[in-house]
Scaffold this motif. Structure first.
Motif, PDB file in Angstrom:
ATOM      1  N   THR A 195       0.833  -1.199   0.000  1.00 18.02           N
ATOM      2  CA  THR A 195       0.000   0.000   0.000  1.00 18.02           C
ATOM      3  C   THR A 195       0.863   1.242   0.000  1.00 18.02           C
ATOM      4  OG1 THR A 195      -1.791  -1.135   1.149  1.00 18.02           O
ATOM      5  CG2 THR A 195      -1.769   1.272   1.280  1.00 18.02           C
ATOM      6  N   ALA A 196       1.854   1.286   0.877  1.00 18.13           N
ATOM      7  CA  ALA A 196       2.708   2.468   0.976  1.00 18.13           C
ATOM      8  C   ALA A 196       3.443   2.729  -0.337  1.00 18.13           C
ATOM      9  CB  ALA A 196       3.709   2.299   2.115  1.00 18.13           C
ATOM     10  N   TYR A 197       3.999   1.688  -0.917  1.00 18.11           N
ATOM     11  CA  TYR A 197       4.749   1.865  -2.154  1.00 18.11           C
ATOM     12  C   TYR A 197       3.836   2.294  -3.296  1.00 18.11           C
ATOM     13  CZ  TYR A 197       7.972   1.118  -5.975  1.00 18.11           C
ATOM     14  OH  TYR A 197       8.754   1.311  -7.082  1.00 18.11           O
ATOM     15  N   ALA A 198       2.663   1.682  -3.392  1.00 19.28           N
ATOM     16  CA  ALA A 198       1.727   2.040  -4.457  1.00 19.28           C
ATOM     17  C   ALA A 198       1.244   3.478  -4.318  1.00 19.28           C
ATOM     18  CB  ALA A 198       0.545   1.078  -4.457  1.00 19.28           C
ATOM     19  N   VAL A 199       0.953   3.906  -3.114  1.00 20.66           N
ATOM     20  CA  VAL A 199       0.504   5.285  -2.900  1.00 20.66           C
ATOM     21  C   VAL A 199       1.642   6.253  -3.208  1.00 20.66           C
ATOM     22  CG1 VAL A 199      -0.266   6.945  -1.150  1.00 20.66           C
ATOM     23  CG2 VAL A 199      -1.339   4.683  -1.303  1.00 20.66           C
ATOM     24  N   TRP A 200       2.842   5.935  -2.764  1.00 22.22           N
ATOM     25  CA  TRP A 200       4.007   6.789  -3.020  1.00 22.22           C
ATOM     26  C   TRP A 200       4.240   6.970  -4.514  1.00 22.22           C
ATOM     27  CZ3 TRP A 200       9.140   5.131  -4.622  1.00 22.22           C
ATOM     28  CH2 TRP A 200      10.132   6.112  -4.478  1.00 22.22           C
ATOM     29  N   THR A 201       4.262   5.864  -5.242  1.00 20.75           N
ATOM     30  CA  THR A 201       4.489   5.971  -6.683  1.00 20.75           C
ATOM     31  C   THR A 201       3.302   6.612  -7.389  1.00 20.75           C
ATOM     32  OG1 THR A 201       3.702   3.716  -7.066  1.00 20.75           O
ATOM     33  CG2 THR A 201       6.073   4.024  -6.814  1.00 20.75           C
ATOM     34  N   GLY A 202       2.100   6.373  -6.878  1.00 20.93           N
ATOM     35  CA  GLY A 202       0.913   6.982  -7.477  1.00 20.93           C
ATOM     36  C   GLY A 202       0.912   8.494  -7.339  1.00 20.93           C
TER      37      GLY A 202
ATOM     38  N   ALA B 162      -8.279   7.122  -8.563  1.00 18.40           N
ATOM     39  CA  ALA B 162      -9.274   6.202  -8.006  1.00 18.40           C
ATOM     40  C   ALA B 162      -8.581   5.039  -7.293  1.00 18.40           C
ATOM     41  CB  ALA B 162     -10.185   5.683  -9.113  1.00 18.40           C
ATOM     42  N   GLY B 163      -7.512   4.527  -7.871  1.00 22.53           N
ATOM     43  CA  GLY B 163      -6.762   3.449  -7.232  1.00 22.53           C
ATOM     44  C   GLY B 163      -6.124   3.885  -5.925  1.00 22.53           C
ATOM     45  N   LEU B 164      -5.574   5.092  -5.887  1.00 21.52           N
ATOM     46  CA  LEU B 164      -4.976   5.600  -4.650  1.00 21.52           C
ATOM     47  C   LEU B 164      -6.021   5.749  -3.553  1.00 21.52           C
ATOM     48  CD1 LEU B 164      -2.594   8.331  -6.103  1.00 21.52           C
ATOM     49  CD2 LEU B 164      -1.980   6.068  -5.234  1.00 21.52           C
ATOM     50  N   ILE B 165      -7.169   6.290  -3.922  1.00 18.42           N
ATOM     51  CA  ILE B 165      -8.254   6.437  -2.938  1.00 18.42           C
ATOM     52  C   ILE B 165      -8.700   5.072  -2.448  1.00 18.42           C
ATOM     53  CG2 ILE B 165     -10.663   7.178  -2.647  1.00 18.42           C
ATOM     54  CD1 ILE B 165      -9.960   9.521  -4.597  1.00 18.42           C
TER      55      ILE B 165
END
Length: 105
Positions: free
Chosen positions: A57-64, A95-98
């Motif tokens: 989650t952290a990595y995906a949000v960071w890159t997003g 939308a994915g980040l949310i």
């Protein structure tokens, strides 16, 4: 606090990505130094956030945050093209980040 660190880390990722573009392959000293400092700070805050957030989650949000922010800066500041495909892609990223934020404990 972890989410705040993660958001700041993502914003710093935008900063270093734009700095990297401005450094022209690390050939300009000031943008190069800016890029390295913001990169280090971004990674530090990401690592801090990962102490209590799931790594995926952290990595995906960071890159997003980095991807969306960098594209927006590119469009509004660097005069990069805007078209329906880019807008749709950015909408899906947001939308994915949310979704990741809402589904994280």
């Amino acid at each position: 606090m972890a989410w705040i660190s993660l958001i700041i880390a993502g914003l710093l990722e935008v900063a270093w990505a734009i700095g990297l573009k401005q450094s022209e392959g690390f050939s300009k000293p000031v943008p190069s130094a800016f890029t390295l400092v913001t990169m280090a700070a971004s990674f530090y805050l990401l690592a801090s956030a990962m102490r209590s957030l799931p790594a995926g989650t952290a990595y995906a949000v960071w890159t997003g945050i980095g991807a969306v922010g960098t594209v927006l800066i590119g469009i509004f500041w660097l005069n990069e093209p805007v078209n329906a495909g880019r807008v749709l892609s950015l909408t899906l990223l947001v939308a994915g980040l949310i979704g990741l934020k809402v589904s994280s404990a």
